[in-house]
Design a protein around this motif. Sequence first.
Motif, short mmCIF file in Angstrom:
data_model
loop_
_atom_site.label_atom_id
_atom_site.label_comp_id
_atom_site.label_asym_id
_atom_site.label_seq_id
_atom_site.Cartn_x
_atom_site.Cartn_y
_atom_site.Cartn_z
N VAL A 120 6.60 23.02 -2.48
CA VAL A 120 6.36 23.22 -1.05
C VAL A 120 6.75 21.97 -0.26
N MET A 121 6.42 20.78 -0.77
CA MET A 121 6.78 19.54 -0.09
C MET A 121 8.29 19.42 0.05
N LEU A 122 9.03 19.70 -1.03
CA LEU A 122 10.48 19.63 -0.98
C LEU A 122 11.06 20.69 -0.06
N GLY A 123 10.48 21.90 -0.09
CA GLY A 123 10.94 22.97 0.79
C GLY A 123 10.74 22.63 2.25
N LEU A 124 9.59 22.05 2.59
CA LEU A 124 9.31 21.66 3.97
C LEU A 124 10.29 20.58 4.44
N MET A 125 10.54 19.60 3.59
CA MET A 125 11.48 18.55 3.95
C MET A 125 12.89 19.12 4.11
N LEU A 142 7.01 11.86 0.15
CA LEU A 142 5.94 10.87 0.26
C LEU A 142 6.44 9.59 0.93
N ILE A 143 7.63 9.13 0.52
CA ILE A 143 8.20 7.93 1.12
C ILE A 143 8.50 8.19 2.60
N ARG A 144 8.99 9.38 2.91
CA ARG A 144 9.27 9.74 4.31
C ARG A 144 7.98 9.69 5.14
N ILE A 149 0.84 -1.21 0.00
CA ILE A 149 0.00 0.00 0.00
C ILE A 149 0.87 1.25 0.00
N ALA A 150 1.89 1.27 0.85
CA ALA A 150 2.76 2.45 0.95
C ALA A 150 3.50 2.70 -0.36
N MET A 151 4.04 1.66 -0.96
CA MET A 151 4.84 1.85 -2.17
C MET A 151 3.97 2.14 -3.39
N VAL A 152 2.78 1.55 -3.46
CA VAL A 152 1.86 1.89 -4.55
C VAL A 152 1.46 3.35 -4.42
N ARG A 153 1.15 3.76 -3.20
CA ARG A 153 0.74 5.16 -2.96
C ARG A 153 1.85 6.13 -3.38
N THR A 154 3.09 5.84 -3.00
CA THR A 154 4.19 6.74 -3.36
C THR A 154 4.47 6.69 -4.86
N GLY A 155 4.32 5.53 -5.46
CA GLY A 155 4.55 5.41 -6.89
C GLY A 155 3.53 6.16 -7.71
N ILE A 156 2.27 6.13 -7.27
CA ILE A 156 1.21 6.80 -8.01
C ILE A 156 1.21 8.30 -7.75
N LEU A 157 1.43 8.71 -6.50
CA LEU A 157 1.33 10.13 -6.15
C LEU A 157 2.64 10.88 -6.33
N GLY A 158 3.74 10.19 -6.59
CA GLY A 158 5.03 10.83 -6.75
C GLY A 158 5.20 11.44 -8.12
N PHE A 159 4.47 12.47 -8.39
CA PHE A 159 4.46 13.13 -9.70
C PHE A 159 5.76 13.89 -9.90
N GLY A 160 6.46 13.66 -11.00
CA GLY A 160 7.63 14.46 -11.32
C GLY A 160 8.96 13.79 -11.05
N GLY A 161 8.98 12.55 -10.63
CA GLY A 161 10.25 11.86 -10.45
C GLY A 161 10.72 11.78 -9.01
N GLY A 162 11.99 11.38 -8.86
CA GLY A 162 12.57 11.08 -7.56
C GLY A 162 12.40 12.12 -6.46
N PRO A 163 12.82 13.37 -6.70
CA PRO A 163 12.75 14.36 -5.61
C PRO A 163 11.34 14.57 -5.06
N SER A 164 10.33 14.46 -5.91
CA SER A 164 8.97 14.66 -5.42
C SER A 164 8.47 13.46 -4.63
N VAL A 165 9.08 12.30 -4.81
CA VAL A 165 8.65 11.09 -4.12
C VAL A 165 9.24 11.02 -2.71
N ILE A 166 10.38 11.63 -2.50
CA ILE A 166 11.08 11.51 -1.21
C ILE A 166 10.19 11.93 -0.03
N PHE A 185 15.20 19.00 7.54
CA PHE A 185 16.57 18.46 7.57
C PHE A 185 17.57 19.52 7.99
N ALA A 186 17.37 20.76 7.54
CA ALA A 186 18.27 21.85 7.94
C ALA A 186 18.18 22.11 9.43
#
Length: 196
Positions: free
Chosen positions: A123-128, A30-32, A11-28, A132-133
């Motif tokens: 926004v998702m990438l900025g928040l992450m 979601l996976i987190r 469920i988690a990986m299907v959700r991240t695979g489907i909702l991760g629009f735009g490639g790797g950086p946008s999925v991070i 981390f910062a």
Amino acid sequence: MKVNAYKELIIAMVRTGILGFGGGPSVIPLIRHEAVSRYKWIEDDEFGEILAIANALPGPIATKMAAYLGYREKGALGAIVGVLAHILPTCLSMVVLLTVVNVLSYSAAVAGMIAAVMPVIAVMLGLMAYEFAAKAVKGLGKILGCILFIVTFLLLQTIALHPAFVIVIFLAYGTMHFKLKNKWKNKNSKSKGLSV
């Protein structure tokens, strides 16, 4: 280990695979969210370490993260299930949509949907990045955290060093940071002890 570990992983990986629009950086992010917040497979600190190592290795980051999480939960079979659950929905969607891609590529509605999703990803990438910062500053201190941020920026933007080399450099520094810090503290405490 929960009995439903495979179900949760799928469920988690299907959700991240489907909702991760735009490639790797946008999925991070979601996976987190799935691994740290929803299913609590790992702590946030461990996710940061995994992310750093995954960035240093070649290949798509999302599949590396899916493989690691699957392996951590259910071993080699879990890694296979995690990767397949992450990539299969997108692959199947591409095969189905390939027949209508020419029609959709000229559609104003599709272009509008893509334009609307981009700020959400930013926004998702900025928040992450902010989270981390904040952890880096907490662990390293404000001054050293800012110095390392500036060094990283210069290496990536001014010198144009490949990100993998920057990650390897900082991984090497990270392994030595606390040793150097303890050595510095011991040296200072000895010098203070001698001066008293």
